[in-house]
Design a protein around this motif. Sequence first.
Motif, PDB file in Angstrom:
ATOM      1  N   ALA A   1      51.124  28.341  43.555  1.00  0.00           N
ATOM      2  CA  ALA A   1      49.953  28.426  44.425  1.00  0.00           C
ATOM      3  C   ALA A   1      49.246  29.759  44.211  1.00  0.00           C
ATOM      4  O   ALA A   1      49.884  30.771  43.929  1.00  0.00           O
ATOM      5  CB  ALA A   1      50.365  28.287  45.881  1.00  0.00           C
ATOM      6  N   ILE A   2      47.942  29.764  44.371  1.00  0.00           N
ATOM      7  CA  ILE A   2      47.121  30.952  44.137  1.00  0.00           C
ATOM      8  C   ILE A   2      46.741  31.582  45.476  1.00  0.00           C
ATOM      9  O   ILE A   2      46.173  30.904  46.344  1.00  0.00           O
ATOM     10  CB  ILE A   2      45.839  30.569  43.370  1.00  0.00           C
ATOM     11  CG1 ILE A   2      46.189  29.926  42.020  1.00  0.00           C
ATOM     12  CG2 ILE A   2      44.943  31.787  43.182  1.00  0.00           C
ATOM     13  CD1 ILE A   2      45.023  29.191  41.384  1.00  0.00           C
ATOM     14  N   VAL A   3      47.072  32.851  45.634  1.00  0.00           N
ATOM     15  CA  VAL A   3      46.643  33.602  46.812  1.00  0.00           C
ATOM     16  C   VAL A   3      45.997  34.893  46.311  1.00  0.00           C
ATOM     17  O   VAL A   3      46.686  35.806  45.846  1.00  0.00           O
ATOM     18  CB  VAL A   3      47.818  33.923  47.765  1.00  0.00           C
ATOM     19  CG1 VAL A   3      47.332  34.769  48.941  1.00  0.00           C
ATOM     20  CG2 VAL A   3      48.467  32.641  48.268  1.00  0.00           C
ATOM     21  N   ASN A   4      44.681  34.948  46.359  1.00  0.00           N
ATOM     22  CA  ASN A   4      43.945  36.095  45.841  1.00  0.00           C
ATOM     23  C   ASN A   4      43.548  37.045  46.962  1.00  0.00           C
ATOM     24  O   ASN A   4      42.874  36.632  47.912  1.00  0.00           O
ATOM     25  CB  ASN A   4      42.676  35.635  45.108  1.00  0.00           C
ATOM     26  CG  ASN A   4      42.985  35.036  43.763  1.00  0.00           C
ATOM     27  OD1 ASN A   4      43.796  35.557  43.011  1.00  0.00           O
ATOM     28  ND2 ASN A   4      42.338  33.927  43.443  1.00  0.00           N
ATOM     29  N   ARG A   5      43.959  38.305  46.839  1.00  0.00           N
ATOM     30  CA  ARG A   5      43.507  39.334  47.777  1.00  0.00           C
ATOM     31  C   ARG A   5      42.335  40.079  47.143  1.00  0.00           C
ATOM     32  O   ARG A   5      42.400  41.262  46.858  1.00  0.00           O
ATOM     33  CB  ARG A   5      44.641  40.283  48.134  1.00  0.00           C
ATOM     34  CG  ARG A   5      45.648  39.674  49.085  1.00  0.00           C
ATOM     35  CD  ARG A   5      46.169  40.712  50.069  1.00  0.00           C
ATOM     36  NE  ARG A   5      45.088  41.180  50.947  1.00  0.00           N
ATOM     37  CZ  ARG A   5      45.092  42.361  51.564  1.00  0.00           C
ATOM     38  NH1 ARG A   5      46.105  43.197  51.377  1.00  0.00           N
ATOM     39  NH2 ARG A   5      44.091  42.716  52.339  1.00  0.00           N
ATOM     40  N   THR A   6      41.281  39.315  46.892  1.00  0.00           N
ATOM     41  CA  THR A   6      40.084  39.885  46.271  1.00  0.00           C
ATOM     42  C   THR A   6      38.867  39.370  47.018  1.00  0.00           C
ATOM     43  O   THR A   6      38.850  38.228  47.480  1.00  0.00           O
ATOM     44  CB  THR A   6      39.974  39.466  44.789  1.00  0.00           C
ATOM     45  OG1 THR A   6      40.017  38.033  44.710  1.00  0.00           O
ATOM     46  CG2 THR A   6      41.120  40.035  43.972  1.00  0.00           C
ATOM     47  N   PRO A   7      37.821  40.185  47.127  1.00  0.00           N
ATOM     48  CA  PRO A   7      36.607  39.718  47.803  1.00  0.00           C
ATOM     49  C   PRO A   7      35.704  38.879  46.912  1.00  0.00           C
ATOM     50  O   PRO A   7      34.735  38.291  47.400  1.00  0.00           O
ATOM     51  CB  PRO A   7      35.912  41.026  48.193  1.00  0.00           C
ATOM     52  CG  PRO A   7      36.341  42.004  47.147  1.00  0.00           C
ATOM     53  CD  PRO A   7      37.750  41.612  46.761  1.00  0.00           C
ATOM     54  N   ASP A   8      36.031  38.781  45.618  1.00  0.00           N
ATOM     55  CA  ASP A   8      35.129  38.155  44.648  1.00  0.00           C
ATOM     56  C   ASP A   8      35.863  37.196  43.728  1.00  0.00           C
ATOM     57  O   ASP A   8      35.528  37.061  42.560  1.00  0.00           O
ATOM     58  CB  ASP A   8      34.410  39.221  43.817  1.00  0.00           C
ATOM     59  CG  ASP A   8      35.378  40.232  43.170  1.00  0.00           C
ATOM     60  OD1 ASP A   8      36.564  40.246  43.538  1.00  0.00           O
ATOM     61  OD2 ASP A   8      34.921  41.001  42.304  1.00  0.00           O
ATOM     62  N   SER A   9      36.881  36.506  44.253  1.00  0.00           N
ATOM     63  CA  SER A   9      37.671  35.612  43.410  1.00  0.00           C
ATOM     64  C   SER A   9      36.860  34.394  42.996  1.00  0.00           C
ATOM     65  O   SER A   9      35.949  33.944  43.694  1.00  0.00           O
ATOM     66  CB  SER A   9      38.944  35.179  44.141  1.00  0.00           C
ATOM     67  OG  SER A   9      38.641  34.703  45.432  1.00  0.00           O
TER      68      SER A   9
END
Length: 289
Positions: free
Chosen positions: A25-33
Motif C-alpha cells: 500500500a502507498i502512503v505518501n507524506r508529501t503535499p504534491d504526490s
Amino acid sequence: MGEQNGRRIIGGRTFDFSRQVAVMAIVNRTPDSFHDRGSTFALEKALDAVSAAVDAGADWIDVGGVPFAPGPEVSAAEELDRVLPVVTAAKQHAVVSVDTFRPEVAREVIRAGAGVINDTSGLRDPAMADAVAGTDAQLVITHSLAPPRTPWPRPQYDDVTAEVAGFLRARVEVALSRGVRPEQLIIDPGHDLNKNTYQSLEVTRRLDEIAAVGYPMLAAVSNKDFIGETLNAAQHDRLAGTIATVVYCVLHGARIVRVHDVRAVVDAVRMTEAILGWREPVYTRHNIE
C-alpha cells in the motif's frame, strides 16, 4: 542469474514468492504526490491511511517523503521528519518500505525498523548499497533514465525492455559488489518512469524478460498515466485498468504490487493466487453441502 523467487524473511515476516504475491500500500507524506495530491501529508491522515491499508489486507506499507517527479526541494532532514513517525507506527502491523533515494535517509529508517528501501533512483548513488549491506533490509532497484526530481522529456529507447533488463542487471552487480546479499534484492522495471505509454505497455507485455533477471519483481503500476492514456481514464477512474494490469503482471512474474486501492487489488491478487493453485479458498460450500 540471481536469487530466484522463493522464501524470504522481510521485516520479520515470511513470504514465499514462489507461490505468493505481496500487496504494498502507498502512503505518501508529501503535499504534491502523483495520485494522492497531499491527502495523507498530515501525519494523522497518514497514520489513518496505514490503519485502513492494514485492515484492507495490505502486506506492506510503502512510505514516501519525496515524490519522483520534479518539484520543490526537500531536505534529508525534512524527509526524515515526514517518514520516521510513519515507519515507527506501521512496523508493528506490516512490512514497512521507505521510498527514498538518499543513503542517509535509508540508514535512519532501517534503524527505525523499515524492512525495505525502495530506491527509485536505481542506485545512482552507490552509497545506497552501502547503507543496506550488512543489514536485514531489502533493497528495491528501480529503472529510470534520469535521477528523481529531474525532467526527462521524450525518452528514447532502441529496445525498451532489453534496455531496462540490462540496466537492472548492471545495477544488481553494483549492489552485490558492495556487499548486498542476493537474498536482499528486488527489481522494479519502473513503469512510467521516463517512459511513455507505448514504452510502459511494451515493458508490461514483455515482463517475463524482466523477471528473467532473476530476483523478485515489484510492479508499481497503480493508476499510472499509461493506464489513463490507454483507456482515456481520469486519474481517479483507473481502478479497472489497474486491476487488469496487476493481474497480468502477476501472471508474468511480479511478486510485489504497489497500489493505492488496497482492498480491490488484494481481492484481485488473492483470486489470481487461488486460480494458480497457490491459495486455498477461505471457505467452500457451493455444491458441497
